[in-house]
Motif scaffolding. Structure first.
Motif, PDB file in Angstrom:
ATOM      1  N   PHE A 285      24.902 -39.069 -57.105  1.00 36.62           N
ATOM      2  CA  PHE A 285      24.204 -38.144 -58.001  1.00 36.62           C
ATOM      3  C   PHE A 285      23.924 -36.817 -57.301  1.00 36.62           C
ATOM      4  CE2 PHE A 285      20.186 -36.351 -59.587  1.00 36.62           C
ATOM      5  CZ  PHE A 285      20.562 -36.085 -60.906  1.00 36.62           C
ATOM      6  N   LYS A 293      24.914 -32.558 -62.906  1.00 35.99           N
ATOM      7  CA  LYS A 293      23.532 -32.992 -62.667  1.00 35.99           C
ATOM      8  C   LYS A 293      22.658 -32.707 -63.881  1.00 35.99           C
ATOM      9  CE  LYS A 293      22.335 -33.119 -57.772  1.00 35.99           C
ATOM     10  NZ  LYS A 293      21.504 -32.499 -56.729  1.00 35.99           N
ATOM     11  N   TYR A 296      23.043 -35.342 -66.624  1.00 34.42           N
ATOM     12  CA  TYR A 296      22.327 -36.600 -66.423  1.00 34.42           C
ATOM     13  C   TYR A 296      20.821 -36.406 -66.292  1.00 34.42           C
ATOM     14  CZ  TYR A 296      26.820 -38.892 -65.638  1.00 34.42           C
ATOM     15  OH  TYR A 296      28.084 -39.388 -65.782  1.00 34.42           O
ATOM     16  N   GLN A 297      20.400 -35.226 -65.894  1.00 37.39           N
ATOM     17  CA  GLN A 297      18.990 -34.846 -65.729  1.00 37.39           C
ATOM     18  C   GLN A 297      18.348 -35.456 -64.488  1.00 37.39           C
ATOM     19  OE1 GLN A 297      17.155 -35.819 -69.528  1.00 37.39           O
ATOM     20  NE2 GLN A 297      17.610 -33.765 -70.307  1.00 37.39           N
ATOM     21  N   ASN A 298      18.545 -36.742 -64.261  1.00 39.50           N
ATOM     22  CA  ASN A 298      17.936 -37.365 -63.082  1.00 39.50           C
ATOM     23  C   ASN A 298      18.762 -38.571 -62.644  1.00 39.50           C
ATOM     24  OD1 ASN A 298      17.030 -39.711 -64.667  1.00 39.50           O
ATOM     25  ND2 ASN A 298      15.496 -38.300 -65.520  1.00 39.50           N
ATOM     26  N   GLU A 300      17.942 -41.635 -62.323  1.00 39.79           N
ATOM     27  CA  GLU A 300      17.736 -42.836 -63.135  1.00 39.79           C
ATOM     28  C   GLU A 300      18.725 -42.880 -64.299  1.00 39.79           C
ATOM     29  OE1 GLU A 300      15.284 -40.847 -62.150  1.00 39.79           O
ATOM     30  OE2 GLU A 300      14.271 -42.162 -60.688  1.00 39.79           O
ATOM     31  N   ASN A 301      18.953 -41.739 -64.943  1.00 41.64           N
ATOM     32  CA  ASN A 301      19.922 -41.697 -66.041  1.00 41.64           C
ATOM     33  C   ASN A 301      21.345 -41.895 -65.534  1.00 41.64           C
ATOM     34  OD1 ASN A 301      17.973 -41.289 -67.995  1.00 41.64           O
ATOM     35  ND2 ASN A 301      18.156 -39.051 -67.957  1.00 41.64           N
ATOM     36  N   TYR A 302      21.607 -41.381 -64.337  1.00 44.35           N
ATOM     37  CA  TYR A 302      22.937 -41.562 -63.749  1.00 44.35           C
ATOM     38  C   TYR A 302      23.204 -43.050 -63.499  1.00 44.35           C
ATOM     39  CZ  TYR A 302      26.859 -41.113 -60.486  1.00 44.35           C
ATOM     40  OH  TYR A 302      28.078 -41.224 -59.873  1.00 44.35           O
ATOM     41  N   LYS A 304      21.699 -45.539 -64.998  1.00 40.85           N
ATOM     42  CA  LYS A 304      21.777 -46.208 -66.307  1.00 40.85           C
ATOM     43  C   LYS A 304      23.173 -46.049 -66.906  1.00 40.85           C
ATOM     44  CE  LYS A 304      19.710 -46.404 -70.926  1.00 40.85           C
ATOM     45  NZ  LYS A 304      21.025 -46.363 -71.606  1.00 40.85           N
ATOM     46  N   ASN A 305      23.737 -44.856 -66.789  1.00 44.60           N
ATOM     47  CA  ASN A 305      25.080 -44.625 -67.298  1.00 44.60           C
ATOM     48  C   ASN A 305      26.096 -45.518 -66.589  1.00 44.60           C
ATOM     49  OD1 ASN A 305      27.794 -42.828 -66.729  1.00 44.60           O
ATOM     50  ND2 ASN A 305      27.104 -42.650 -68.832  1.00 44.60           N
ATOM     51  N   TRP A 306      25.923 -45.668 -65.278  1.00 37.18           N
ATOM     52  CA  TRP A 306      26.802 -46.528 -64.481  1.00 37.18           C
ATOM     53  C   TRP A 306      26.721 -47.971 -64.981  1.00 37.18           C
ATOM     54  CZ3 TRP A 306      30.787 -46.282 -61.449  1.00 37.18           C
ATOM     55  CH2 TRP A 306      31.073 -47.274 -60.501  1.00 37.18           C
ATOM     56  N   ASP A 308      25.709 -48.961 -67.944  1.00 33.32           N
ATOM     57  CA  ASP A 308      26.197 -49.021 -69.329  1.00 33.32           C
ATOM     58  C   ASP A 308      27.720 -49.081 -69.379  1.00 33.32           C
ATOM     59  OD1 ASP A 308      23.606 -48.927 -70.220  1.00 33.32           O
ATOM     60  OD2 ASP A 308      23.655 -46.812 -70.797  1.00 33.32           O
TER      61      ASP A 308
END
Length: 643
Positions: A285, A293, A296-298, A300-302, A304-306, A308
């Motif tokens: 990230f 960046k 994804y914003q942060n 944690e979202n990165y 989560k995307n992984w 998902d």
């Protein structure tokens, strides 16, 4: 008649290894019961020692560096994963497999190591239809990740990708022994049963081939839901797998693996095992470009995307299994595992190593379970039957899953702008990219016959495009010759006759001939055995009395049947089907356009004249191959507009 009852050898492996995660080495024992089902007396045997390729100046190293001297489209022709990396490996980074002792039926045997092949001269021959038991002690060092197998790939962060990890008996078939050195390409293995025990640091999770026999002692998501895991005391665990009727065994291990699983509609287990190391994901990230960046914003979202994306791998596999089995034949094992590891994507029985959750790679490697896992063609001799057939299937599975996604998306929001993108995928010719790659290879002048041994292509470019793209075009173009529905029936009959039986090119052609009621040996002869190309064109059109005449010309060296579609100014259409003489048969009509079956075109005739009743002035458009399945290297003269 295809020899679907052809004899084949059988192996029964019992392998027990102890992995040291500090030294990256392991010791092991192997008991191999070998059944000689051939009519031949075997005076010696051969084993593969694949990891010896990962040493400076090995055949793999030398070949890669030599290919790097060839420049194609301003790029070196070597595999970018290999390059000259083997030459620079340090002693603790090389790979090796050393046989410390070998006995047959309790008696020590003489053997010598010739790089990636172990040659064993037997003290007593193995007679036809007899069995022999080989007992081996061996040790190995896991190489730094270079190609397929290895350790500590910085791209995936996975510690161990354990393919080609054990001394493996070479295949012996109707052609004799196949002691193929490990230079670059893929594999050919003996059908058999594996009983594998792997002792490793208990923090490591394993995924790969086979059914875990002691899940309640292991855990890691393999245990029955809602039950208690009772791991034994100590710092290690011994994982016990069995794999019935397979031709290889792969595993991968990492302390940060996460395990997802689900059941298909017919009760098969799908495992997805991937690296969820939070430190590595955080580093990824931080290395992103500012725009990424911001998306994804942060971190944690990165992450989560992984997660998902790997969950979608599982969901897609469950969704597509019914379509795949209906189209290509039943999957014969009770389990399949997608395991992160390796250096791209590489197929093995019951499992694959993939470096990430790209669905394109996922579908490709999964379809290898049909066109390699269950067929097990010799990938050195017939890479196009492995990669080409798989690429063909991958494109159809991708289209089917895209249609599922579209239906789901449209139900949620009929105005979603992404629907147009999905529509473009669904409506496109699914194999278009394969045709384009093949045409590019022809233009480069680098074609070699598909009969070329996989390691003997003069360029990586020729191997890749020939095996993947030209092999894929082979199947789609077969549908042009026999009709799509007939081609689909051919694939299912091929599965029925030849799964678990090592088919070759002629075996496939014989199935195709029986199903289609056509002669198709000419298709194999031209498309597989030569580099001759297809190039038809519309030569001229003229009025002669009350007749309209259309002359077609064959500029190429490979004959084919012709679909010639005429469109009239009143919007009516007619398809004139011209069989190729050597077929001795006609394909059925494929659509509702009225069709006229013409006299066959003899391959010795450079031109063919079609005579029609009616005026030339009634015609608006003439087109060869309106479905664009004919691999014509120059389509510019395949159509003619009449004004």
């Amino acid at each position: 008649m295809a020899q679907s009852d052809r004899w084949q050898q059988h192996v029964n492996y019992a392998i027990d290894v102890n992995m040291n995660v500090q030294t990256n080495r392991f010791t092991g024992t192997q008991k191999l019961e070998y059944t000689n089902n051939s009519p031949d007396t075997l005076k010696r045997v051969f084993y593969h020692l694949y990891w010896n390729a990962f040493q400076p100046n090995s055949m793999m190293d030398t070949r890669s560096r030599e290919l790097g001297k060839t420049i194609i489209n301003k790029k070196q022709d070597w595999d970018p994963r290999v390059k000259d990396r083997i030459l620079n490996l340090k002693p603790e980074e090389i790979g090796y497999q050393k046989v410390l002792s070998l006995k047959m039926n309790g008696i020590a045997q003489k053997y010598k190591t010739e790089e990636t092949i172990l040659v064993v001269d037997l003290n007593q021959p193995i007679l036809p239809h007899a069995k022999a038991v080989f007992d081996m002690v061996f040790e190995a060092q896991v190489p730094l990740q270079i190609r397929r197998s290895g350790r500590d790939n910085p791209q995936t962060g996975v510690r161990y990708s354990m393919s080609q990890w054990y001394p493996k008996m070479c295949e012996y078939d109707y052609e004799g022994w196949h002691p193929t050195p490990y230079v670059a390409r893929e594999f050919y293995g003996v059908w058999g049963d594996y009983d594998v025990k792997i002792t490793i640091d208990k923090k490591y999770m394993i995924g790969g081939t086979g059914y875990l026999q002691n899940p309640q002692q292991i855990g890691f998501g393999y245990e029955a839901k809602g039950t208690t895991v009772n791991q034994p005391a100590g710092n290690t665990l011994t994982w016990h797998f069995i794999a019935p009727n397979v031709h290889d065994f792969m595993w991968a291990a990492d302390p940060e693996f996460k395990h997802l699983s689900a059941q298909t509609a017919d009760g098969k287990t799908i495992n997805v095992i991937y690296n969820r190391d939070p430190k590595k994901l955080a580093q990824e990230f931080e290395a992103l470009k500012p725009a990424q960046k911001e998306f994804y914003q942060n971190v944690e979202n990165y992450i989560k995307n992984w997660n998902d994306r790997w969950q979608e791998v599982l969901n897609a596999a469950v969704q597509e299994m019914p379509y795949i089995q209906k189209t290509f034949g039943p999957y014969v094992w009770k389990q399949y595992s997608f395991v992160q590891g390796g250096d791209g994507g590489m197929e093995y029985p019951m499992a694959t190593l993939i470096n990430g959750p790209s669905l394109g790679t996922v579908f490709h490697e999964w379809m290898h379970s049909w066109y390699q896992g269950m067929m097990a063609t010799n990938e050195s001799e017939y890479p196009w039957m492995d990669e080409g057939f798989t690429s063909y299937a991958e494109d159809l599975v991708t289209r089917d899953y895209t249609a599922f996604r579209r239906k789901k998306m449209a139900a949620a929001n009929p105005a979603d702008p992404r629907l147009a993108v999905l529509d473009s995928v669904i409506n496109a010719q699914p194999h278009e990219s394969a045709y384009k790659s093949y045409f590019a290879l022809v233009k480069l002048g680098l074609q070699e016959p598909l009969t070329t041994h996989a390691d003997h292509f003069e360029t990586n470019a020729a191997y890749s495009i020939s095996s993947y793209s030209k092999g894929e075009v082979f199947l789609e173009q077969l549908g042009y010759i026999t009709g799509t529905k007939t081609r689909d029936q051919i694939l299912l009959q091929y599965y029925r006759e030849w799964h678990l039986k090592h088919p070759n090119a002629n075996d496939f052609i014989r199935v195709a001939e029986k199903v289609s009621n056509m002669k198709l040996d000419w298709y194999k002869e031209y498309w597989i055995n030569t580099t001759k190309t297809i190039d038809y064109g519309i030569d001229s059109v003229w009025q002669e009395g009350s007749k309209t005449k259309i002359r077609l010309v064959n500029h190429g060296k490979m004959p084919m049947p012709i679909d010639l579609q005429l469109t009239f100014k009143n919007s009516k259409k007619t398809l004139h089907y011209i069989p190729m003489y050597l077929m001795f048969g006609d394909k059925p009509a494929e659509n509702l356009v009225p069709r006229v079956v013409e006299q066959a075109w003899k391959w010795t005739d450079p031109t063919y004249t079609l005579t029609l009743d009616g005026k030339l002035s009634d015609l608006e458009w003439i087109e060869i191959d309106p479905t664009h399945r004919l691999a014509d290297v120059n389509e510019k003269d395949n159509f003619l507009e009449l004004r």
